[in-house]
Enzyme design. Sequence first.
Site, short mmCIF file in Angstrom:
data_model
loop_
_atom_site.label_atom_id
_atom_site.label_comp_id
_atom_site.label_asym_id
_atom_site.label_seq_id
_atom_site.Cartn_x
_atom_site.Cartn_y
_atom_site.Cartn_z
N SER A 178 0.83 -1.22 0.00
CA SER A 178 0.00 0.00 0.00
C SER A 178 0.85 1.26 0.00
O SER A 178 0.32 2.37 0.01
CB SER A 178 -0.94 -0.01 1.21
OG SER A 178 -0.19 -0.20 2.40
N ASN B 103 -1.75 -2.83 13.39
CA ASN B 103 -3.20 -2.62 13.46
C ASN B 103 -3.57 -1.40 14.30
O ASN B 103 -4.39 -0.57 13.88
CB ASN B 103 -3.90 -3.87 13.99
CG ASN B 103 -3.68 -5.07 13.07
OD1 ASN B 103 -3.13 -4.92 11.97
ND2 ASN B 103 -4.09 -6.25 13.50
N THR C 119 -39.84 27.21 -8.10
CA THR C 119 -40.12 25.85 -7.60
C THR C 119 -40.41 25.05 -8.87
O THR C 119 -40.98 25.60 -9.83
CB THR C 119 -41.34 25.81 -6.66
OG1 THR C 119 -42.50 26.24 -7.37
CG2 THR C 119 -41.13 26.72 -5.45
N HIS C 120 -40.01 23.80 -8.87
CA HIS C 120 -40.12 22.96 -10.08
C HIS C 120 -39.41 23.61 -11.27
O HIS C 120 -39.76 23.36 -12.42
CB HIS C 120 -41.58 22.69 -10.46
CG HIS C 120 -42.44 22.29 -9.31
ND1 HIS C 120 -42.68 20.99 -8.96
CD2 HIS C 120 -43.12 23.05 -8.41
CE1 HIS C 120 -43.47 20.94 -7.90
NE2 HIS C 120 -43.74 22.18 -7.54
N SER D 272 -14.50 26.40 -26.55
CA SER D 272 -14.63 25.19 -27.35
C SER D 272 -13.53 25.17 -28.40
O SER D 272 -13.14 26.21 -28.92
CB SER D 272 -16.01 25.18 -28.03
OG SER D 272 -15.97 24.40 -29.20
N LYS E 100 -18.13 29.91 -27.97
CA LYS E 100 -18.55 29.23 -26.74
C LYS E 100 -17.78 29.68 -25.50
O LYS E 100 -16.60 29.95 -25.54
CB LYS E 100 -18.36 27.71 -26.88
CG LYS E 100 -19.33 27.04 -27.82
CD LYS E 100 -20.78 27.08 -27.33
CE LYS E 100 -21.00 26.28 -26.09
NZ LYS E 100 -21.50 24.92 -26.34
N ASN F 142 -17.94 27.93 -21.75
CA ASN F 142 -18.61 26.84 -21.03
C ASN F 142 -18.28 26.87 -19.53
O ASN F 142 -17.14 27.16 -19.15
CB ASN F 142 -18.17 25.50 -21.62
CG ASN F 142 -18.60 25.35 -23.07
OD1 ASN F 142 -19.69 25.82 -23.44
ND2 ASN F 142 -17.76 24.73 -23.88
N GLU G 127 -19.39 22.33 -13.87
CA GLU G 127 -19.72 20.95 -14.27
C GLU G 127 -18.82 19.96 -13.55
O GLU G 127 -19.26 18.88 -13.13
CB GLU G 127 -19.61 20.81 -15.79
CG GLU G 127 -20.75 21.53 -16.50
CD GLU G 127 -20.48 21.75 -17.99
OE1 GLU G 127 -21.41 22.15 -18.68
OE2 GLU G 127 -19.35 21.53 -18.44
N TYR H 245 -9.26 -6.79 13.00
CA TYR H 245 -8.64 -6.26 11.78
C TYR H 245 -8.69 -7.29 10.65
O TYR H 245 -8.47 -8.48 10.86
CB TYR H 245 -7.18 -5.85 12.03
CG TYR H 245 -6.50 -5.36 10.76
CD1 TYR H 245 -6.61 -4.04 10.37
CD2 TYR H 245 -5.81 -6.24 9.91
CE1 TYR H 245 -6.04 -3.58 9.19
CE2 TYR H 245 -5.23 -5.79 8.73
CZ TYR H 245 -5.36 -4.47 8.37
OH TYR H 245 -4.80 -4.02 7.20
N GLN I 44 -7.44 -2.15 4.38
CA GLN I 44 -6.45 -1.34 3.67
C GLN I 44 -7.12 -0.57 2.52
O GLN I 44 -6.61 0.45 2.06
CB GLN I 44 -5.34 -2.24 3.14
CG GLN I 44 -4.26 -1.52 2.40
CD GLN I 44 -3.03 -2.39 2.22
OE1 GLN I 44 -2.29 -2.63 3.16
NE2 GLN I 44 -2.81 -2.87 1.01
N LYS J 260 -8.22 3.45 2.37
CA LYS J 260 -7.36 4.64 2.23
C LYS J 260 -7.58 5.42 0.95
O LYS J 260 -7.76 6.65 0.99
CB LYS J 260 -5.90 4.23 2.36
CG LYS J 260 -5.66 3.74 3.76
CD LYS J 260 -4.27 3.45 4.10
CE LYS J 260 -4.30 2.77 5.46
NZ LYS J 260 -5.21 1.58 5.48
N1 ARG Z 1 -1.18 -1.41 5.34
C1 ARG Z 1 -2.05 -1.97 6.32
C2 ARG Z 1 -3.41 -1.28 6.28
O1 ARG Z 1 -3.46 -0.21 5.78
C3 ARG Z 1 -1.46 -1.81 7.66
C4 ARG Z 1 -1.97 -2.78 8.68
C5 ARG Z 1 -1.46 -4.13 8.39
N2 ARG Z 1 -1.77 -5.06 9.42
C6 ARG Z 1 -1.75 -6.35 9.19
N3 ARG Z 1 -2.00 -7.12 10.17
N4 ARG Z 1 -1.48 -6.84 8.02
O2 ARG Z 1 -4.43 -1.77 6.70
#
Ligand code: ARG
Length: 471
Positions: A20, A108, A153-154, A275, A281, A283, A288, A315, A320, A323
């Site tokens: 990660s 964790n 309204t509407h 455009s 144009k 825009n 948007e 956990y 993961q 994130k």
């Molecule tokens: N990269 C992991 C996460 O974001 C960290 C925690 C990992 N813990 C584990 N027991 N594998 O969740």
Amino acid sequence: MWGGRFETGPDELFKRFNDSLRFDSVLLPFDVQGSVAWAQALRSAGVLTNDELSSLQEALHQIAEEHEEAPDRARLADDEDIHSYVERQLIERVGPLGKKLHTGRSRNDQVATDLKLYTRHAIDGWLADLLELRAALVELADRHRDLIIPGFTHLQLAQPVLFAHWCLAYVEMLERDAERLVDARKRLNRCPLGSGALAGTAYSVDRDQIASQLGFDCATRNSLDAVSDRDHVVDVLSAASICATHLSRISEDLIIYASDGFGLVTMSDAVATGSSLMPQKKNPDALELLRGKAGRIIGSLVSLLVTVKGLPMAYNKDMQEDKEPLFDAVTNLSLSLRVMKIVVDTLIVNEDRCVAMAKRGYANATDLADYLVHRGVAFRDSHDIVGRAVRGSIERGIPLEEMDLASLQRYSDVIQDDVYDWLTLDSVVSKRDVVGGTAPARVHRAIDDARTRIHTQRDQLRDCAPSGADA
Ligand code: ARG
């Protein structure tokens, strides 16, 4: 980091799947903050000496400083995640001592803590962005404090309102968004560190001390919950989704108001695009995209809810996946709030078009009915009488206020010459003189009140400056 039990390393593709670091490296400043607090806790628990503590802290601060200068270094490294990256960096700097920091800690409780510190920091950023956008809307209201626009309204012409009243409607929404974030921040502010992998830590650390050092109100009460809880992420993504929805609604209003049929406002060149084919144009791309970002942020919320809904205690690696949606929403909501501020700051309001359109569409019909009530007619009857008058007015192509008295009296003989005073735009808005109504006196006071609240909150934000890592 955990290879002892294994005979071979991970499959190359699985490693890529599992790692990660490429997205969680933004947690580095918070990981360092948490690690500094943990080192101190280990010192108090007698695991580290004072000298060891100082060496670890010094190295951790160095890692944070270097990351600030070159954030790509962590992102592109080969470690599994930000926690293993920081630990490896530490060992490279202080040698075997670096291997002691993880005593009694798990990734964790570490990641749960990092994520809360990050989220809290993000909330503080959003609150500041929200405040500035609200301030911009209040100033826009004040620049056109007496301008009357059509109200819908509407999406059909309904009754005229002050443009400032429209601006302040969005100030209300954004203020509720800020309240939701402040509320989420309170619920989030309990420290998971010291919960270990799931059962708590076997070392006698002072969890309340750790919590207060990291700016939390207290320590979490249950270790299983602490390491598996992502409610705070759901909470802020939900608040972010509602806020993005509000930005999307302002955008939709302005897209309509800026369209050729309306022409009530014009986007400044700073937030419009042209455009490649059609030279004429202009825009409203900023608007948007603001509308589009709402979909993306809501997607983040849904993605997280679906991820956590079936997780067994405690956990699980699925977590993961919390994130990227969170980080993406943090970036995009902040961008959206800041871009919307530019839109508001630079908005060109076409006052003549606003007034002309406010006069169209029998927007004073309710007031003619109110006039009849004032003359003793029951409202249901007056509604019917005015309905017929409007039909006649449409057939003849003459607005109600331009019909002569004799014509009006054909619908009701109680109508006198004073009716015309009731039918002007000014009269129509001034009559809505109740709390929350669009009467100019009310709206002017509402502008002042909103400004006062903004000043107070600006002071508050400054006083309790972000307690997250200032990185
Ligand atoms: N990269 C992991 C996460 O974001 C960290 C925690 C990992 N813990 C584990 N027991 N594998 O969740």
